[in-house]
Enzyme design. Structure first.
Site, PDB file in Angstrom:
ATOM      1  CB  VAL A   1      -2.392 -10.061  10.367  1.00  0.00           C
ATOM      2  CG1 VAL A   1      -1.055  -9.846   9.697  1.00  0.00           C
ATOM      3  CG2 VAL A   1      -3.524  -9.905   9.292  1.00  0.00           C
TER       4      VAL A   1
ATOM      5  CG  ASP B   1     -12.567  -2.262   0.778  1.00  0.00           C
ATOM      6  OD1 ASP B   1     -13.371  -1.283   0.826  1.00  0.00           O
ATOM      7  OD2 ASP B   1     -12.387  -2.884   1.660  1.00  0.00           O
TER       8      ASP B   1
ATOM      9  CG  ASN C   1      -8.062  -1.613   2.724  1.00  0.00           C
ATOM     10  OD1 ASN C   1      -7.960  -2.089   3.689  1.00  0.00           O
ATOM     11  ND2 ASN C   1      -9.155  -1.825   1.960  1.00  0.00           N
TER      12      ASN C   1
ATOM     13  CG  ASP D   1      -8.084  -6.171   2.419  1.00  0.00           C
ATOM     14  OD1 ASP D   1      -8.373  -7.452   1.864  1.00  0.00           O
ATOM     15  OD2 ASP D   1      -8.974  -5.912   3.541  1.00  0.00           O
TER      16      ASP D   1
ATOM     17  CG  LEU E   1       1.661  -8.005  13.289  1.00  0.00           C
ATOM     18  CD1 LEU E   1       1.792  -7.958  11.845  1.00  0.00           C
ATOM     19  CD2 LEU E   1       2.393  -6.984  14.043  1.00  0.00           C
ATOM     20  N   GLY E   2      -2.878  -8.318  14.723  1.00  0.00           N
ATOM     21  CA  GLY E   2      -4.117  -7.891  14.913  1.00  0.00           C
ATOM     22  C   GLY E   2      -5.103  -8.809  14.469  1.00  0.00           C
TER      23      GLY E   2
ATOM     24  N   GLY F   1      -9.545  -9.270  13.178  1.00  0.00           N
ATOM     25  CA  GLY F   1     -10.919  -8.687  12.908  1.00  0.00           C
ATOM     26  C   GLY F   1     -12.089  -9.553  12.677  1.00  0.00           C
TER      27      GLY F   1
ATOM     28  CE  LYS G   1      -6.371 -10.982   5.615  1.00  0.00           C
ATOM     29  NZ  LYS G   1      -6.648  -9.851   4.656  1.00  0.00           N
TER      30      LYS G   1
END
Length: 851
Positions: free
Chosen positions: A24, A131, A136, A149, A16-17, A19, A39
């Protein structure tokens, strides 16, 4: 199908992505017949602190049961890697939603209620999110929110008491625009900090822009801590005053003036929501005029099948299943011209440009950049030494001799092997007034010199007029000679002129894009970033298959901070040019930015195998140093010195490695040699550092004074000199020198410089001058830019120590030591008050504390 195997009992479907820290996956639980999201940490990030953060995120979310908070199902451990299995949520982030413009007031209130209810549940369970921002919070297809997150969450009350590690109190964490004032200042946070961040998010949803935004993270944090936001009555005149009042109460600087609890905020939002129009029952809000929010669209180089093929190709190359043919690496030596006449100098630039341009268009030939060649081919270095340092098999040499008035000039072009032996040479009688004709003549001669080399697929013939070429060459000559102002406006004007005359002339397009990217790096001005992006789009339109365009795109992605895009583009470049060492180097740099150090090292090793240039080996040493592998970095540099024991650049880099390793007697030995060989400001500065950490501050003062004399405008030299005065007990001289260093930093900032080291220097100077709050902001800006840099964490510890903030000092000391900072760094008078503190004693060995 996914290329990855199962994780535990879960069948992985797709990525999915990813960073800077984790990735994830979408997966499917065949046992319970439901989709899940999984994750985990990236390969290079599996360390105790990162695993702890992932574990805390899972425990924080798992402790909460609320429809607006993503549910955590379990933690799966495979080897040394942990995976958090959680609820799979479809939707878009509020960051994507708000790109289409402000949301209606009713929608802002409804979203605010749901997020505040989620935070109220977290606060009730003793968890502060820390955060809260648009990135998020997901908006589901049904229009409800999911708060994501909890990786930066802070436990309070009984939960905090059960955590016997030094916690992150005193460390600034979060995103600058979403911080509360107390976060920006490194103070303790509580539930009211989340309320401030939620107010910032609601302000952004209502206006389409953040409440606090500066040109840099530090400026943004300054504004969060001390500046007023634009009142909502001006920023969003159509917003209901009752809702504006609620949002602005969240944004009060002093936390006592905010809502005491998220539950109280929910009550007020519910009260005003009934009188605010525009709320929707489900789905994204409709915009005025019927315009609906659309998801952010990211441009992709390849569609599905092509992207899959690229991934397979790169994987095969990565594991050695395909062996790329080693390219012929060529360096074009600086022109030798027997005249200073202006027309001859421009003609010389045309010759060098024509040679490099021709070679660039040949299959399986790599041309070293002129900048790298000029840095190496200095003084009386012989050809074999230059070739070894550049990692090239051949060099091209050209010399120009001016003819008598009215007569043609004589040009000699030669191919040399790495030992300086002549491979091919030609002598030409050429005119110097028609530059395109001169370049055509050289290209024809080179075709004879490189018989058997074919043109690369997609190679582009130059489409240029004489005036455009002249403007471009003049810009290039100014760059080579250093004849330009700080913002390079003269060079930019010449390049813009060349592009205006010949819009399909690729070279000035790329050079101008690089110039704007450089100015963005220096100033963080988004206009410079956007200008570079627009020029790259034009360059792709001119030459979509030219590798220089692809390389420029990766450099731009790294500069813009879009590291996942940088990796994707670099992998595509590697797949199309597996024998190009620069492609592998760029992939390594992208992976390093994503903190995937193991993969980054493999890519850099591939670059070195293709072209054993010193600069690639320096990159490998830097990569190992960044991971705390000083022995590995030392081995790389010592291997170079075995071939070239007096290579002063390598010696200087080795001294930097030893500074980080803490072997200061070795640093002194190396630096005395570099001082004798070169005697630059950097050499004296490194020598001063070696003496400083051996607690010989008066000798260090003398070395730093010589560094300052050689480079008086370099703030680091003055800052180091001030430290040496401070350690020697000369507080008056230290104070005076800290002020001078601070003034230099301020002057550079006023001129638009954005060197990250300026934040470190300013933080140290401000702390020593008693301006503690400002020092905290500067140190946190440096941390935000370099979160894994040992010296930056050490700087934050110094700031906290000088401010008398013991808790923050211990936290930063722990982080700096985890990042392999030498204990000698903590042996100065700044930490005198902590030498009886048991936690500090546990972190810093007695041998360093005893100084």
């Amino acid at each position: 199908m996914s290329a990855r195997g199962p994780i535990g009992r879960y069948r992985v479907i797709r990525l999915l992505g990813s960073g800077g820290m984790g990735e994830v996956f979408e997966a499917f639980d065949d046992q319970l017949q439901r989709p899940v999201a999984i994750k985990g940490l990236l390969g290079g990030q599996v360390g105790p602190d990162r695993r702890e953060r992932l574990r805390r995120e899972a425990l924080s979310a798992a402790a909460l049961s609320h429809p607006a908070i993503t549910h955590v199902y379990e933690i799966v451990t495979e080897g040394d890697t942990d995976w958090v299995v959680m609820e799979f949520v479809e939707g878009r982030s509020l960051a994507d939603v708000v790109t289409a413009g402000p949301l209606p007031g009713g929608e802002v209130a409804r979203i605010g209620i749901e997020v505040a209810e989620a935070l109220a549940e977290a606060h009730r369970c003793g968890i502060v999110h820390r955060d809260v921002k648009t990135e998020n919070v997901l908006l589901t297809p049904a229009g409800h929110v999911k708060v994501l997150d909890f990786g930066l969450a802070k436990w309070t009350g009984a939960r905090a008491a059960g955590d016997d590690r030094i916690t992150t109190d005193g460390l600034v964490v979060g995103t600058s625009r979403a911080m509360s004032p107390e976060q920006a200042l490194g103070l303790d946070v509580d539930a009211r900090s989340d309320i401030f961040s939620l107010g910032s998010m609601l302000y952004e949803l209502a206006t389409g822009r953040p409440a606090f935004r500066g040109a840099s993270p530090i400026e943004t944090m300054h504004k969060v801590a001390a500046a007023a936001f634009l009142p909502l009555a001006e920023a969003s005149p159509d917003l209901a005053p009752e809702l504006a009042a609620v949002i602005e109460r969240c944004l009060v600087k002093e936390r006592a003036g905010r809502y005491a609890t998220a539950a109280a905020l929910v009550a007020d939002l519910r009260r005003v929501a009934s009188s605010v129009t525009g709320a929707t029952a489900a789905g994204p809000a409709a915009r005025p005029g019927g315009r609906t929010a659309r998801p952010k669209v990211r441009w992709r180089w390849f569609a599905g099948g092509s992207a899959a093929l690229t991934a397979v190709t790169v994987a095969a190359l990565w594991f050695g299943l395909l062996a790329p043919r080693k390219p012929l690496a060529v360096a074009v030596l600086p022109m030798v011209t027997q005249t200073q006449a202006e027309d001859m100098r421009l003609a010389s630039a045309a010759v060098a440009d024509a040679i490099a341009s021709y070679l660039t268009r040949l299959n399986n030939v790599i041309v070293v950049s002129s900048r790298d060649v000029r840095a190496v081919a200095t003084g009386d270095k012989r050809i074999p030494e230059i070739a070894r340092e550049l990692g090239v098999k051949e060099l091209v040499e050209a010399s120009f001799t001016e003819g008598k008035p009215g007569a043609p000039a004589r040009l000699v072009v030669s191919r040399l092997d790495a030992n300086g032996k002549l491979v091919w040479s030609d002598q030409l009688e050429v005119g110097t007034d028609d530059l395109p004709l001169l370049e055509d003549r050289i290209t024809t001669a080179l075709a004879d010199g490189y018989l058997g080399f074919s043109a690369a697929h997609g190679a582009l013939s130059r489409n240029v007029t004489p005036d455009a070429l002249r403007a471009f060459l003049e810009a290039q000559r100014r760059l080579d000679d250093g004849k330009y102002s700080k913002d390079l406006h003269e060079v930019a004007a010449l390049l813009e002129q060349a592009v205006a005359i010949s819009p399909r002339f690729l070279d000035p397009l790329l050079k101008l894009a690089s110039l704007h990217r450089y100015r963005f790096d220096m100033t963080q001005d988004p206009r410079e970033r956007d200008a570079a992006a627009d020029l790259l789009v034009r360059a792709r339109g001119v030459a979509p298959k030219d590798p220089r365009v692809a390389k420029a795109q990766v450099e731009f992605d790294i500069s813009a901070g879009t590291f996942t895009d940088a990796e994707r583009h670099a992998r595509a470049l590697v797949a199309s040019r597996p024998g190009d060492p620069e492609a592998w180097q760029q992939l390594s740099l992208a992976l390093q930015k994503l903190n995937r150090f193991g993969e980054a090292e493999k890519a850099m090793q591939r670059a070195i195998a293709l072209q054993p240039a010193y600069r690639f080996q320096y990159d490998l040493a830097d990569l190992r140093t960044a991971q705390g592998d000083t022995n590995g970095a030392r081995r790389v540099l010592e291997a170079i010195l075995a071939q070239a024991p007096d290579n002063v650049v390598t010696l200087a880099r080795l001294s930097y490695v030893e500074i980080n390793a803490g072997d200061y007697a070795r640093v002194e030995q190396i630096c005395r040699k570099t001082v004798a060989l070169r005697g630059s400001s950097l050499d004296y500065n490194n020598l001063g550092t070696a003496l400083f950490y051996q607690h010989r501050p008066r000798e260090a003062v003398e070395a730093f004074q010589k560094a300052v004399a050689l480079a008086p405008k370099r703030p680091a030299n003055l800052s180091n000199l001030a430290d040496a005065y401070f350690w020697s007990g000369d507080i008056e001289a230290a104070t005076r020198t800290y002020r001078s260093a601070l003034a230099l930093c301020d002057g550079l900032l006023a001129q638009g410089s954005y060197d990250a080291s300026i934040h470190v220097i300013r933080a140290l100077c401000l702390a020593h001058l008693g301006r503690g709050a400002e020092a905290v902001l500067e140190s946190q800006a440096a941390i935000e830019q370099s979160p894994r840099d040992a010296y930056t964490a050490f700087t934050a510890a110094v700031v906290a120590a000088l401010n008398g903030d013991t808790q923050a000092c211990l936290a930063w000391t722990q982080m700096a030591r985890q990042l392999k900072s030498p204990p000698e760094w903590f042996s100065g008078p700044e930490f005198a008050a902590l030498r009886s503190n048991r936690a500090f004693v546990a972190l810093v060995p007695a041998s360093a504390r005893a100084q």
